[in-house]
Design a protein around this motif. Structure first.
Motif, PDB file in Angstrom:
ATOM      1  N   UNK A  58       0.852  -1.191   0.000  1.00  0.00           N
ATOM      2  CA  UNK A  58       0.000   0.000   0.000  1.00  0.00           C
ATOM      3  C   UNK A  58       0.885   1.235   0.000  1.00  0.00           C
ATOM      4  N   UNK A  59       0.687   2.092  -0.999  1.00  0.00           N
ATOM      5  CA  UNK A  59       1.479   3.312  -1.105  1.00  0.00           C
ATOM      6  C   UNK A  59       0.548   4.473  -1.419  1.00  0.00           C
ATOM      7  N   UNK A  63       5.903   7.261  -9.759  1.00  0.00           N
ATOM      8  CA  UNK A  63       4.761   8.159  -9.879  1.00  0.00           C
ATOM      9  C   UNK A  63       3.440   7.385  -9.952  1.00  0.00           C
ATOM     10  N   UNK A  64       3.234   6.538  -9.001  1.00  0.00           N
ATOM     11  CA  UNK A  64       2.046   5.695  -8.995  1.00  0.00           C
ATOM     12  C   UNK A  64       0.787   6.520  -8.766  1.00  0.00           C
ATOM     13  N   UNK A  65      -0.300   6.067  -9.366  1.00  0.00           N
ATOM     14  CA  UNK A  65      -1.595   6.712  -9.203  1.00  0.00           C
ATOM     15  C   UNK A  65      -2.627   5.670  -8.783  1.00  0.00           C
ATOM     16  N   UNK A  66      -3.768   6.098  -8.244  1.00  0.00           N
ATOM     17  CA  UNK A  66      -4.805   5.129  -7.848  1.00  0.00           C
ATOM     18  C   UNK A  66      -5.232   4.215  -8.995  1.00  0.00           C
ATOM     19  N   UNK A  67      -5.114   4.685 -10.237  1.00  0.00           N
ATOM     20  CA  UNK A  67      -5.469   3.852 -11.398  1.00  0.00           C
ATOM     21  C   UNK A  67      -4.515   2.675 -11.576  1.00  0.00           C
ATOM     22  N   UNK A  71      -3.216   4.757  -2.777  1.00  0.00           N
ATOM     23  CA  UNK A  71      -4.236   5.637  -2.209  1.00  0.00           C
ATOM     24  C   UNK A  71      -4.027   7.067  -2.707  1.00  0.00           C
ATOM     25  N   UNK A  72      -5.115   7.792  -2.798  1.00  0.00           N
ATOM     26  CA  UNK A  72      -5.035   9.175  -3.310  1.00  0.00           C
ATOM     27  C   UNK A  72      -4.782  10.175  -2.193  1.00  0.00           C
TER      28      UNK A  72
END
Length: 123
Positions: A11-12, A85-89, A122-123
């Motif tokens: 989880x990030x 650069x991870x995103x919730x998508x 998570x956002x």
């Protein structure tokens, strides 16, 4: 036969980075093209990235190009997926897979699959 085991999920927060690893055992690792796929809840399993036997050739889904990097270490029978650069998508179960082709992007081209590792952003 080849066995694959993924690790490194978690989880990030949005904007963070993760590196997934896929350890292979069994037949000669360097004779397999390797790929990463992901499956979000209620969706199909999608191609993320692939790398050729030698590591000289790579391919990426448009959605991850410029953010994710696939690599392999044939001496240690391991494939990696560095995700920046991870995103919730990007939230999904990520699967490592091996193909007897030099490199492939189609799910159907892969003969061996790991159990998957969960990545939640998570956002």
């Amino acid at each position: 036969q080849v066995q694959l085991r993924e690790s490194g999920g978690g989880l990030v927060q949005a904007g963070d980075s993760l590196r997934l690893s896929c350890a292979a055992s069994g037949r000669t690792f360097s004779s397999f093209g390797m790929g990463w796929f992901r499956q979000a809840p209620g969706k199909e399993r999608d191609f993320v990235a692939a790398i050729s036997w030698s590591g000289r050739s790579t391919s990426y889904a448009d959605s991850v190009k410029g953010r994710f990097t696939i690599s392999r270490d044939n001496a240690n029978n391991t494939t990696y997926l560095k995700m920046n650069n991870l995103s919730p998508e990007d939230t999904a179960v990520y699967y490592c897979a091996a193909t007897m082709r030099m490199i492939a992007v189609a799910t159907s081209a892969y003969q061996y699959w790991g159990q998957g590792t969960q990545v939640t952003v998570s956002s």
